[in-house]
Design a protein around this motif. Structure first.
Motif, PDB file in Angstrom:
ATOM      1  N   LEU A  76       0.814  -1.213   0.000  1.00 31.06           N
ATOM      2  CA  LEU A  76       0.000   0.000   0.000  1.00 31.06           C
ATOM      3  C   LEU A  76       0.851   1.268   0.000  1.00 31.06           C
ATOM      4  O   LEU A  76       0.453   2.287  -0.562  1.00 31.06           O
ATOM      5  CB  LEU A  76      -0.971  -0.005   1.176  1.00 31.06           C
ATOM      6  N   GLY A  77       2.035   1.206   0.618  1.00 29.33           N
ATOM      7  CA  GLY A  77       2.948   2.348   0.559  1.00 29.33           C
ATOM      8  C   GLY A  77       3.417   2.597  -0.856  1.00 29.33           C
ATOM      9  O   GLY A  77       3.430   3.737  -1.340  1.00 29.33           O
ATOM     10  N   PHE A  78       3.796   1.544  -1.553  1.00 28.59           N
ATOM     11  CA  PHE A  78       4.205   1.658  -2.955  1.00 28.59           C
ATOM     12  C   PHE A  78       3.062   2.195  -3.805  1.00 28.59           C
ATOM     13  O   PHE A  78       3.247   3.094  -4.636  1.00 28.59           O
ATOM     14  CB  PHE A  78       4.677   0.295  -3.474  1.00 28.59           C
ATOM     15  N   GLN A  79       1.856   1.674  -3.588  1.00 26.12           N
ATOM     16  CA  GLN A  79       0.703   2.126  -4.357  1.00 26.12           C
ATOM     17  C   GLN A  79       0.423   3.601  -4.111  1.00 26.12           C
ATOM     18  O   GLN A  79       0.154   4.356  -5.049  1.00 26.12           O
ATOM     19  CB  GLN A  79      -0.527   1.295  -4.003  1.00 26.12           C
ATOM     20  N   SER A  80       0.497   4.045  -2.864  1.00 27.89           N
ATOM     21  CA  SER A  80       0.204   5.450  -2.566  1.00 27.89           C
ATOM     22  C   SER A  80       1.259   6.379  -3.159  1.00 27.89           C
ATOM     23  O   SER A  80       0.930   7.476  -3.628  1.00 27.89           O
ATOM     24  CB  SER A  80       0.059   5.671  -1.063  1.00 27.89           C
ATOM     25  N   ILE A  81       2.522   5.957  -3.162  1.00 31.46           N
ATOM     26  CA  ILE A  81       3.577   6.773  -3.775  1.00 31.46           C
ATOM     27  C   ILE A  81       3.328   6.915  -5.275  1.00 31.46           C
ATOM     28  O   ILE A  81       3.446   8.018  -5.833  1.00 31.46           O
ATOM     29  CB  ILE A  81       4.970   6.176  -3.489  1.00 31.46           C
ATOM     30  N   LEU A  82       2.967   5.821  -5.929  1.00 30.03           N
ATOM     31  CA  LEU A  82       2.692   5.894  -7.364  1.00 30.03           C
ATOM     32  C   LEU A  82       1.453   6.740  -7.649  1.00 30.03           C
ATOM     33  O   LEU A  82       1.431   7.500  -8.624  1.00 30.03           O
ATOM     34  CB  LEU A  82       2.520   4.499  -7.950  1.00 30.03           C
TER      35      LEU A  82
END
Length: 118
Positions: A76-82
């Motif tokens: 979810l951290g990766f998704q939010s950054i993208l």
């Protein structure tokens, strides 16, 4: 049977919460795959999947909760950054961050929730 009902209620609750948060923030749902971040998204998710699959065999039963929390933070951290980077003029990343925080809280207290069921 109680576990199945818990999962179904939890999924419905998450769906309704996402709709409510998106409505409050005025977020129009978009996909990263429709932007120039499509390749970064695919490669990033692939790398995270490989990391998860490689580290899973070494996780003991006692550490499984922390392993799942770490995976949730990674995904979810990766998704939010993208979403923040590639979905300009959108606050969709805020919804993802809210779900990340709620997910970590729930995963940290999952044993308590299971005690309530049993």
């Amino acid at each position: 049977m109680e576990f199945l009902v818990f999962i179904i209620v939890f999924i419905i609750w998450g769906f309704l919460l996402e709709k409510t948060i998106n409505k409050l923030l005025g977020v129009e749902k978009k996909k990263i795959s429709e932007t120039s971040g499509k390749i970064v998204d695919r490669w990033g998710r692939g790398v995270i999947l490989v990391i998860i699959l490689c580290t899973f065999p070494s996780v003991s039963t006692n550490d499984m909760n922390w392993f799942l929390i770490l995976n949730l933070i990674l995904l979810l951290g990766f998704q939010s950054i993208l979403e923040w980077k590639y979905l300009k003029n959108s606050k969709q990343y805020v919804t993802t961050l809210i779900f990340l925080i709620l997910g970590v809280i729930i995963m940290y207290n999952i044993e308590y929730f299971f005690q309530l069921l049993g």
